[in-house]
Each structure stands twice: as structure tokens, then as C-alpha cells.
Write a protein that holds these residues in place. Structure first.
Motif, PDB file in Angstrom:
ATOM      1  N   PHE A 270       0.718  -1.344   0.250  1.00  0.00           N
ATOM      2  CA  PHE A 270       0.035  -0.218   0.373  1.00  0.00           C
ATOM      3  C   PHE A 270       1.063   1.608   0.013  1.00  0.00           C
ATOM      4  CE2 PHE A 270       0.460   0.598   4.786  1.00  0.00           C
ATOM      5  CZ  PHE A 270       0.125  -0.649   4.948  1.00  0.00           C
ATOM      6  N   ASP A 271       0.398   2.141  -0.507  1.00  0.00           N
ATOM      7  CA  ASP A 271       0.907   3.791  -0.247  1.00  0.00           C
ATOM      8  C   ASP A 271       0.121   5.050  -0.570  1.00  0.00           C
ATOM      9  OD1 ASP A 271       3.295   4.904  -2.663  1.00  0.00           O
ATOM     10  OD2 ASP A 271       1.211   6.033  -2.679  1.00  0.00           O
ATOM     11  N   ILE A 272       0.853   5.743   0.853  1.00  0.00           N
ATOM     12  CA  ILE A 272      -0.505   6.984   0.942  1.00  0.00           C
ATOM     13  C   ILE A 272      -0.950   7.468  -0.668  1.00  0.00           C
ATOM     14  CG2 ILE A 272      -0.589   9.056   1.507  1.00  0.00           C
ATOM     15  CD1 ILE A 272       1.467   7.779   4.214  1.00  0.00           C
ATOM     16  N   ASP A 273      -1.525   8.236  -0.853  1.00  0.00           N
ATOM     17  CA  ASP A 273      -3.120   8.785  -1.761  1.00  0.00           C
ATOM     18  C   ASP A 273      -1.752  10.031  -1.664  1.00  0.00           C
ATOM     19  OD1 ASP A 273      -4.045   6.255  -2.562  1.00  0.00           O
ATOM     20  OD2 ASP A 273      -5.831   6.563  -1.293  1.00  0.00           O
ATOM     21  N   LEU A 274      -1.780  10.878  -2.680  1.00  0.00           N
ATOM     22  CA  LEU A 274      -1.811  12.049  -2.822  1.00  0.00           C
ATOM     23  C   LEU A 274      -0.615  13.083  -1.832  1.00  0.00           C
ATOM     24  CD1 LEU A 274      -5.109  13.371  -4.232  1.00  0.00           C
ATOM     25  CD2 LEU A 274      -3.519  12.389  -5.809  1.00  0.00           C
ATOM     26  N   PHE A 275       0.775  11.668  -1.583  1.00  0.00           N
ATOM     27  CA  PHE A 275       1.112  12.159  -0.275  1.00  0.00           C
ATOM     28  C   PHE A 275       1.932  13.394  -0.826  1.00  0.00           C
ATOM     29  CE2 PHE A 275       5.245  11.153   2.010  1.00  0.00           C
ATOM     30  CZ  PHE A 275       4.797  11.554   3.623  1.00  0.00           C
ATOM     31  N   LYS A 276       2.341  13.494  -1.589  1.00  0.00           N
ATOM     32  CA  LYS A 276       3.104  14.524  -2.637  1.00  0.00           C
ATOM     33  C   LYS A 276       2.204  16.417  -2.025  1.00  0.00           C
ATOM     34  CE  LYS A 276       5.231  13.111  -6.368  1.00  0.00           C
ATOM     35  NZ  LYS A 276       4.611  12.739  -7.782  1.00  0.00           N
ATOM     36  N   GLY A 313       9.681   5.234   0.341  1.00  0.00           N
ATOM     37  CA  GLY A 313       8.559   6.720   0.442  1.00  0.00           C
ATOM     38  C   GLY A 313       7.474   5.999   1.211  1.00  0.00           C
ATOM     39  N   ASP A 314       6.148   6.251   0.895  1.00  0.00           N
ATOM     40  CA  ASP A 314       4.960   5.707   1.582  1.00  0.00           C
ATOM     41  C   ASP A 314       4.410   4.550   1.054  1.00  0.00           C
ATOM     42  OD1 ASP A 314       5.370   6.682  -1.724  1.00  0.00           O
ATOM     43  OD2 ASP A 314       2.463   8.127  -1.095  1.00  0.00           O
ATOM     44  N   GLU A 315       5.916   3.957   0.509  1.00  0.00           N
ATOM     45  CA  GLU A 315       5.186   2.639  -0.076  1.00  0.00           C
ATOM     46  C   GLU A 315       5.092   1.604   1.338  1.00  0.00           C
ATOM     47  OE1 GLU A 315       5.501   2.505  -4.020  1.00  0.00           O
ATOM     48  OE2 GLU A 315       5.719   0.154  -4.080  1.00  0.00           O
ATOM     49  N   SER A 377      -5.377   0.266  -7.827  1.00  0.00           N
ATOM     50  CA  SER A 377      -6.529   0.542  -7.084  1.00  0.00           C
ATOM     51  C   SER A 377      -5.906   2.321  -6.745  1.00  0.00           C
ATOM     52  CB  SER A 377      -5.864   1.006  -5.870  1.00  0.00           C
ATOM     53  OG  SER A 377      -6.282  -0.696  -5.371  1.00  0.00           O
ATOM     54  N   LYS A 378      -5.065   2.390  -7.818  1.00  0.00           N
ATOM     55  CA  LYS A 378      -4.036   4.018  -7.797  1.00  0.00           C
ATOM     56  C   LYS A 378      -5.823   4.855  -8.796  1.00  0.00           C
ATOM     57  CE  LYS A 378      -1.357   4.998  -5.149  1.00  0.00           C
ATOM     58  NZ  LYS A 378      -1.218   5.969  -4.094  1.00  0.00           N
ATOM     59  N   ASN A 379      -5.406   3.815  -9.695  1.00  0.00           N
ATOM     60  CA  ASN A 379      -6.270   3.712 -11.104  1.00  0.00           C
ATOM     61  C   ASN A 379      -8.149   3.376 -10.600  1.00  0.00           C
ATOM     62  OD1 ASN A 379      -4.185   4.358 -12.664  1.00  0.00           O
ATOM     63  ND2 ASN A 379      -4.209   1.958 -13.540  1.00  0.00           N
TER      64      ASN A 379
HETATM   65 MG    MG Z   1       2.254   8.098  -2.753  1.00  0.00          MG
END
Ligand code: MG
Ligand code: GH3
Length: 390
Positions: A270-276, A313-315, A377-379
Motif C-alpha cells: 500500500f501507498d499513501i494517496d496523493l502524499f506529495k 518512500g510512502d510505500e 487501486s490508484k487507477n
Molecule cells: Mg503515494
């Protein structure tokens, strides 16, 4: 060499032999103990006079030795008393100190030309003191017994040899003197041997104590080394910011799972959505806090047997041993909801699921499938879970 009668020759020979033996044995067994060596050095004197007498044309040297051999032995007794006073109780000590004095006077008296009455008194006193010694002898224990016997023999030898001028008494006197020397010799040997043994045992005890201390110290050091080694290993496997496993460590754990026969396990990537955006709007420090918070939430949602790793990173990756795809979906959904409940700042995660051996059979494939599903999931609009149908 001077000429003396047979009886005196025997006496000279006995004195010489025993002096040499006592001297040699005393020195050999008491090496390094100056007080005992000094006592045995007393026998150097008769030895020296004796040897000298053989090469001397005058009779004096031999005669001096014969006259002084008993007093010398008595002096050696006295010296021994001073070295080991704890072995002689008060009555014995008194007797042992007074008796030699009488003995010395007795042996020297032929040179003093005393009157018959004075000689008689002297003999009576010597006999009395000898009797006291005889009484003490009953109480003496162990090696001291030998000393008392030796002492009595020398007194008897002195009395027999100096009072009456019969040849058989002279020989009897020499026999007693020989017995006295022999008992003294045995005493010197046994006492010296005992001291030597005690010293050896003491040294052995010190050595074993030292060995034990060294052994304990080595064990302590080994334990400390093991501890710091474990710490180092843990540090090398841990991500500093989140305290989760780092990428290499979590990949190792997945690899270990794939090597187990007949097992089924799943991973969640999993990865944080729109972390930037969070980073840009709130700064990197707040961004770090989000990453830490996400790690904490993950740990709260998993079992003890599960593992959390920061992939980069955020992953993140969660390894779920003994978990089917169905069970993994339940866990992933529960986790997604938990993250969705966060606020200040609110953030969400996109999750991809991969299950062994249904989706993949190697670590690399497992990561590829989970990564692929995470991007699915992102898409699909983020904040959701995805899995590949088997
Ligand atoms: Mg991210
Ligand atoms: P997406 O939903 O597609 O994942 O969008 P995103 O903005 O999260 O994009 P992406 O995951 O590619 O970006 C991750 C960012 O996380 C990029 C990097 O600057 C930031 N980042 C990586 N490591 C750290 C970190 O340790 N601390 C902070 N604060 N930011 C990090």
C-alpha cells in the motif's frame, strides 16, 4: 687425619651423616622459606667441623664436634619452637624451653670440671625435666610427637655418655643419639613435605580461582557481544523513521515464506494517496508524521505473526503468513477503513494484494503482482483495495 677411638669415630660419623642429611633435606624442602632454611643451616656447623676434622692433623676439631653435637641439635629444637609456637601449649612450651637449657649445661659440664654434688644435682634436674617432657609426650600429636621423642633420646644419650665411663654405656649413648637424629630427620622430612604440599595446594586453589574468574569474565564478555550483535542485526534490519522492517528485511521474510512447502500466505502492498500534496501543503515534517502514523496504524491492525516493512518512500508491505486471498481481503479492507478515519491531516491508502501460490510463486513475482494491483487501486480512484482473480 687425627686418630680417635672407635666409639668416638662412630659418634663422629653419625653426627656427620645426619647433619648432612638434615641440612640437605631441610634446604630442598623449604626452598624460599628463609626462617626454616636458617634452622637447617644450624647443621652446617657440625658438618663443616666434621669435614675439617678429617683433614686436620690436630684432634681438636673432631673433639669439638663430638662435644657440641648434642647441644647443636638442641639448639635446632629451640629454633623450631620459635617458628611454630602455636603447636606447643604453655606447659609443653615451658618444658621444651627449660629442658634444652639443662641439656646444654649437662653436655658442657665435662669441660667445666664441676664437683660431684653439683653434677648429681644437674643430673637429677635433667631427669626431672625429661620426665615432664615424657608426660607432655602423651598429649603431643602428629609430627610434634617425633620431636619429643627425638628430644628425650638426646637427653638420654647425654646422661649416659657423660656420667659413667663404661664402654657399653658409651655405645648405648651413641645409639640414643642416632635415634634422636633419625627421629629429627624424619620430622624435618615430614614437616617440610607437609609445608610443600600446603604451598602447592594453595597455589592450585589460587590458580583455579583465577581460572574461574577468567571463565566468568569471558562468559560475561561473550554475552555482551551477543547482545550488541543482536542489536546491530536489528538496526541493520530496521527502518529508522517507522521502526518497521526495511526493504531488504521484508523481502528476506517473504523469501523465507516462499521456501516453505505447502504454505499459503499473502502480502498487502500500500501507498499513501496523493502524499506529495500533503508534503507540499504541510511540509516534510508533517509528511514524516503521516508516514509514522501509517506505520502505527498498520501495526495495530496486524497479528504478532505478521510483519510490516517500509518498501520505500510512502510505500509499505504487510506480510500475512498462513493467510488466504479471502482472509487478506478482509484484513486489507479493515485496514483501509482505519486509515480513512485519520484526520489532521486526513489521508488514505491504495492497497494491492498478492497471494502465494495462487498469484505467484517467487518473491519477485509476489511483489510484481501486489505492485500491479496497488496501481489498479490508484487507477480506480484510490482509497480502495485490488486483487487479481485466481
Ligand atoms: Mg503515494
Ligand atoms: P499517489 O497517490 O499516486 O501515490 O500520489 P503521491 O503524491 O503519493 O505520489 P508518490 O507516491 O509517487 O509520491 C511519494 C512522495 O513521497 C514523493 C516523495 O517526495 C515523498 N516522500 C518519500 N519519502 C518520504 C519521507 O520519508 N518523508 C516525507 N515527508 N516524504 C517522503
Amino acid at each position: 687425619m687425627f686418630t680417635i677411638e672407635t666409639a668416638s669415630q662412630i659418634q663422629l660419623l653419625v653426627t656427620l651423616c645426619f647433619s648432612a642429611l638434615i641440612l640437605g633435606m631441610g634446604f630442598a624442602l623449604n626452598r624460599g622459606q628463609s626462617r626454616y632454611m636458617l634452622i637447617h643451616a644450624a647443621f652446617l656447623f657440625p658438618l663443616w667441623i666434621g669435614i675439617f676434622s678429617f683433614f686436620s692433623v690436630k684432634q681438636n676439631a673432631g673433639w669439638i664436634l663430638i662435644q657440641f653435637s648434642e647441644p647443636l641439635l638442641v639448639v635446632a629444637f629451640l629454633l623450631l619452637m620459635t617458628v611454630k609456637p602455636q603447636n606447643f601449649k604453655s606447659a609443653q612450651t615451658a618444658a621444651m624451653i627449660v629442658a634444652p637449657l639443662f641439656a646444654v649445661v649437662l653436655f658442657v659440664q665435662p669441660m667445666l670440671s664441676l664437683s660431684a654434688t653439683k653434677q648429681y644435682i644437674l643430673v637429677c634436674l635433667t631427669i626431672l625435666v625429661s620426665l615432664i617432657n615424657l608426660y607432655n609426650l602423651r598429649k603431643a600429636k602428629g609430627l610434634e610427637n617425633l620431636l619429643f621423642w627425638s628430644f628425650l633420646c638426646i637427653i638420654a644419650s647425654g646422661i649416659l655418655g657423660s656420667l659413667w665411663n663404661a664402654l657399653f654405656l658409651t655405645y648405648l649413648s651413641h645409639t640414643f643419639k642416632t635415634a634422636a637424629y633419625a627421629a629429627f630427620l624424619v620430622y624435618v622430612y615430614k614437616a617440610g613435605y607437609q609445608r610443600l604440599m600446603a604451598k602447592t595446594q594453595d597455589a592450585e586453589k589460587k590458580l583455579s580461582d583465577f581460572n574461574r574468574t577468567v571463565e566468568m569474565e569471558v562468559k560475561k564478555r561473550v554475552f555482551q557481544l551477543q547482545l550488541s550483535n543482536e542489536k546491530l542485526v536489528n538496526i541493520s534490519k530496521t527502518d529508522k523513521l517507522t521502526d518497521a522492517y526495511n526493504k531488504a528485511a521484508i523481502l528476506d521474510l517473504i523469501e523465507t515464506q516462499t521456501l516453505q512447502k505447502g504454505t499459503e500466505f499473502s502480502i498487502l502492498m500500500f501507498d499513501i494517496d496523493l502524499f506529495k500534496q500533503i508534503n507540499d501543503s504541510m511540509g516534510h515534517i508533517e509528511g514524516d508524521k503521516c508516514i509514522k502514523k501509517l506505520a502505527l496504524l498498520s501495526k495495530q491492525c496486524i497479528r504478532d505473526m505478521d510483519s510490516l516493512g517500509r518498501y520505500g518512500g510512502d510505500e509499505f508491505i504487510i506480510l500475512l503468513p498462513n493467510t488466504s486471498e479471502m482472509q487478506a481481503r478482509v484484513i486489507a479492507e479493515r485496514f483501509r477503513k482505519k486509515v480513512d478515519e485519520t484526520n489532521a491531516p486526513h489521508f488514505t491508502v491504495s492497497i494491492g494484494i498478492a497471494t502465494f501460490p495462487g498469484n505467484a510463486v517467487t518473491t519477485r513475482e509476489m511483489i510484481a503482482v501486489a505492485d500491479e494491483q496497488m496501481y489498479v487501486s490508484k487507477n480506480r480512484g484510490r482509497n480502495t483495495i485490488s486483487y487479481r482473480n485466481m
